[in-house]
Write a protein that holds these residues in place. Structure first.
Motif, PDB file in Angstrom:
ATOM      1  N   TYR A  13       0.814  -1.212   0.000  1.00 40.72           N
ATOM      2  CA  TYR A  13       0.000   0.000   0.000  1.00 40.72           C
ATOM      3  C   TYR A  13       0.853   1.269   0.000  1.00 40.72           C
ATOM      4  O   TYR A  13       0.338   2.370   0.273  1.00 40.72           O
ATOM      5  N   ALA A  14       2.134   1.160  -0.326  1.00 43.15           N
ATOM      6  CA  ALA A  14       3.019   2.324  -0.295  1.00 43.15           C
ATOM      7  C   ALA A  14       2.500   3.444  -1.191  1.00 43.15           C
ATOM      8  O   ALA A  14       2.536   4.628  -0.825  1.00 43.15           O
ATOM      9  N   GLU A  15       2.010   3.106  -2.372  1.00 46.78           N
ATOM     10  CA  GLU A  15       1.501   4.136  -3.282  1.00 46.78           C
ATOM     11  C   GLU A  15       0.332   4.893  -2.667  1.00 46.78           C
ATOM     12  O   GLU A  15       0.196   6.108  -2.860  1.00 46.78           O
ATOM     13  N   GLU A  16      -0.506   4.193  -1.909  1.00 49.35           N
ATOM     14  CA  GLU A  16      -1.635   4.853  -1.247  1.00 49.35           C
ATOM     15  C   GLU A  16      -1.144   5.852  -0.205  1.00 49.35           C
ATOM     16  O   GLU A  16      -1.751   6.911  -0.009  1.00 49.35           O
ATOM     17  N   VAL A  17      -0.045   5.535   0.473  1.00 48.44           N
ATOM     18  CA  VAL A  17       0.518   6.452   1.466  1.00 48.44           C
ATOM     19  C   VAL A  17       1.106   7.675   0.777  1.00 48.44           C
ATOM     20  O   VAL A  17       0.844   8.828   1.155  1.00 48.44           O
ATOM     21  N   PHE A  18       1.907   7.445  -0.264  1.00 46.44           N
ATOM     22  CA  PHE A  18       2.588   8.562  -0.920  1.00 46.44           C
ATOM     23  C   PHE A  18       1.619   9.467  -1.680  1.00 46.44           C
ATOM     24  O   PHE A  18       1.851  10.668  -1.808  1.00 46.44           O
ATOM     25  N   SER A  19       0.519   8.909  -2.187  1.00 44.90           N
ATOM     26  CA  SER A  19      -0.454   9.722  -2.920  1.00 44.90           C
ATOM     27  C   SER A  19      -1.406  10.458  -1.985  1.00 44.90           C
ATOM     28  O   SER A  19      -2.102  11.376  -2.409  1.00 44.90           O
ATOM     29  N   VAL A  49      10.900  13.711   4.821  1.00 50.04           N
ATOM     30  CA  VAL A  49      11.083  12.373   5.370  1.00 50.04           C
ATOM     31  C   VAL A  49      11.782  11.487   4.353  1.00 50.04           C
ATOM     32  O   VAL A  49      11.558  11.627   3.146  1.00 50.04           O
ATOM     33  N   VAL A  50      12.648  10.624   4.847  1.00 47.91           N
ATOM     34  CA  VAL A  50      13.150   9.501   4.053  1.00 47.91           C
ATOM     35  C   VAL A  50      12.236   8.334   4.394  1.00 47.91           C
ATOM     36  O   VAL A  50      12.269   7.837   5.509  1.00 47.91           O
ATOM     37  N   PRO A  51      11.367   7.897   3.489  1.00 46.56           N
ATOM     38  CA  PRO A  51      10.390   6.875   3.843  1.00 46.56           C
ATOM     39  C   PRO A  51      11.016   5.487   3.940  1.00 46.56           C
ATOM     40  O   PRO A  51      12.180   5.285   3.596  1.00 46.56           O
ATOM     41  N   GLY A  52      10.206   4.537   4.389  1.00 49.90           N
ATOM     42  CA  GLY A  52      10.647   3.146   4.444  1.00 49.90           C
ATOM     43  C   GLY A  52      10.616   2.582   5.848  1.00 49.90           C
ATOM     44  O   GLY A  52      11.379   3.033   6.712  1.00 49.90           O
ATOM     45  N   SER A 103       4.951   6.505   9.700  1.00 49.98           N
ATOM     46  CA  SER A 103       3.723   7.007  10.301  1.00 49.98           C
ATOM     47  C   SER A 103       4.014   7.372  11.747  1.00 49.98           C
ATOM     48  O   SER A 103       5.099   7.104  12.264  1.00 49.98           O
ATOM     49  N   SER A 104       3.028   7.986  12.400  1.00 52.66           N
ATOM     50  CA  SER A 104       3.211   8.342  13.804  1.00 52.66           C
ATOM     51  C   SER A 104       1.848   8.456  14.471  1.00 52.66           C
ATOM     52  O   SER A 104       0.812   8.423  13.807  1.00 52.66           O
ATOM     53  N   ARG A 105       1.880   8.579  15.789  1.00 56.27           N
ATOM     54  CA  ARG A 105       0.645   8.663  16.546  1.00 56.27           C
ATOM     55  C   ARG A 105       0.697   9.857  17.487  1.00 56.27           C
ATOM     56  O   ARG A 105       1.537   9.920  18.375  1.00 56.27           O
ATOM     57  N   GLY A 106      -0.202  10.812  17.275  1.00 59.84           N
ATOM     58  CA  GLY A 106      -0.306  11.956  18.173  1.00 59.84           C
ATOM     59  C   GLY A 106       0.839  12.942  18.043  1.00 59.84           C
ATOM     60  O   GLY A 106       1.772  12.776  17.247  1.00 59.84           O
ATOM     61  N   HIS A 157      13.917  10.991  11.048  1.00 57.72           N
ATOM     62  CA  HIS A 157      13.311  11.036   9.720  1.00 57.72           C
ATOM     63  C   HIS A 157      14.074  10.195   8.713  1.00 57.72           C
ATOM     64  O   HIS A 157      13.840  10.284   7.518  1.00 57.72           O
ATOM     65  N   ASP A 158      15.017   9.348   9.185  1.00 58.03           N
ATOM     66  CA  ASP A 158      15.808   8.511   8.282  1.00 58.03           C
ATOM     67  C   ASP A 158      15.159   7.141   8.160  1.00 58.03           C
ATOM     68  O   ASP A 158      15.423   6.248   8.957  1.00 58.03           O
ATOM     69  N   GLY A 159      14.270   6.972   7.170  1.00 57.17           N
ATOM     70  CA  GLY A 159      13.687   5.666   6.912  1.00 57.17           C
ATOM     71  C   GLY A 159      14.621   4.792   6.099  1.00 57.17           C
ATOM     72  O   GLY A 159      15.773   5.156   5.811  1.00 57.17           O
ATOM     73  N   ALA A 160      14.123   3.627   5.676  1.00 59.44           N
ATOM     74  CA  ALA A 160      14.986   2.613   5.063  1.00 59.44           C
ATOM     75  C   ALA A 160      15.136   2.734   3.554  1.00 59.44           C
ATOM     76  O   ALA A 160      15.928   1.997   2.965  1.00 59.44           O
ATOM     77  N   PHE A 161      14.387   3.639   2.899  1.00 57.97           N
ATOM     78  CA  PHE A 161      14.546   3.811   1.454  1.00 57.97           C
ATOM     79  C   PHE A 161      15.739   4.737   1.201  1.00 57.97           C
ATOM     80  O   PHE A 161      15.617   5.836   0.662  1.00 57.97           O
TER      81      PHE A 161
END
Length: 347
Positions: free
Chosen positions: A26-32, A43-46, A92-95, A106-110
């Protein structure tokens, strides 16, 4: 795609060279923006991955440069032991507290390198360093594993996986059997995906083809079990109706457990309405579970390393990091046990 400065490790942090990371379907749904995840930009996503340690902070006592490691994306704040703020690093995050964590981490795995809290870095067996692409799907299995731990699944019990034909649902079936479940009831509308589960795991999987009629589906799911259903785990996606979750939940036996981990209701629609008298008179436990406890990472590594959970059954398609757009598009069309993996760029 652009270059950013290499991250550095301060106290409580580790810098990891990313060897492989799984692209969620569902990555495309998140980025769109169609799936409304609270990404804190830039953010660096992943969400997590397999890597090799290239730098550690002064407070790391076991990790060494060169170690193959699993990087867990579920980051918890360190200043509240009971109700910590949580962010899924790069995802993602909560609150408000989770958003603060996300802005710091903000350093994700992509990416080629990522900076990770020390407590989120787990040593892997040497074999993982030789096949990081396959091991990077560990994060897919860890999510339902967290739900199965939350529900206290025991060896020999009967589990119903609501959403069994999906990405996480299929993983839940595999993990439950690896944990010793006696049988798994697998409802779904996709007959081909149900057949795949039976073909892969044998007679311990009991498929049920759903019709959309809540009462009829509940009866069919109950009838598929050889006796009472001890536990239900719901992993249905946001587009699924709450009636499907309710039909599955209400198959559980007296004193049974229901764990909710899916996305039902995230896109609006009717809330999940479980009858108060049914819950009370049958002493049913209903609980939610987001992600998994830290110790679940160690448990998953052990299950895979022991061979109880066989990753060789997966279909893996790898893309270089500089082809990330193609990888995101490809991942959207994947089915159960199909993994889209990003690896370092060529050269």
């Amino acid at each position: 795609m652009r270059e950013i400065p290499d991250p550095g490790a301060s106290g409580g942090e580790v810098v990891v060279e990313v060897l492989a990371t799984c692209v969620p379907p569902y990555a495309e749904e998140v980025f769109s923006g169609r799936r409304n995840y609270p990404l804190e930009l830039p953010v660096v996503p992943g969400p997590g991955g397999v890597g090799r340690v290239v730098g550690v902070g002064p407070d790391a006592t076991r990790l060494r440069v060169g170690d193959p490691v699993w990087c867990d994306c579920t980051v918890r704040s360190r200043d509240d032991a009971l109700t910590p703020d949580i962010t899924l690093q790069g995802w993602s995050s909560r609150g408000d507290g989770g958003a603060r964590l996300a802005r710091h981490l903000h350093d994700g795995a992509f990416a080629e390198l990522m900076r990770v809290p020390t407590e989120n870095v787990y040593p892997l067996p040497a074999e993982a360093g030789h096949n990081p692409a396959r091991w990077s799907s560990l994060g897919v299995y860890a999510i339902p594993y967290g739900g199965l731990l939350a529900g206290g699944l025991e060896a020999g019990e009967t589990l119903l996986v609501s959403g069994a034909t999906g990405n996480l649902g299929g993983a839940a079936v595999a993990v439950a059997l690896a944990m010793g479940a006696g049988q798994v009831i697998a409802p779904g509308r996709n007959r081909a995906a149900l057949d795949l589960l039976v073909d892969r795991f044998g007679r311990r999987v009991r498929p049920v083809t759903l019709t959309g009629d809540e009462a009829a589906d509940r009866t069919a799911m109950s009838a598929a079990a050889d006796g009472p259903i001890d536990m239900v785990i719901d992993l249905l996606p946001p587009a699924a109706p709450s009636s499907a979750s309710r039909a599955a939940a209400m198959t559980v036996r007296e004193y049974g457990r229901v764990v909710l981990m899916g996305g039902v209701g995230m896109l609006g629609g009717a809330d999940l309405a479980l009858p108060y008298p049914w819950i009370m008179r049958n002493s049913v436990t209903v609980r939610g579970q987001w992600m998994y406890p830290r110790a679940a990472n160690v448990g998953m590594i052990r299950l895979i390393a022991s061979g109880a959970l066989d990753l060789d059954l997966e279909r893996v398609r790898t893309f270089r990091l500089d082809a990330v757009d193609e990888a995101v598009e490809y991942a959207a069309h994947g089915g159960p046990f199909e993994r889209t993996i990003l690896t370092p760029p060529a050269g």
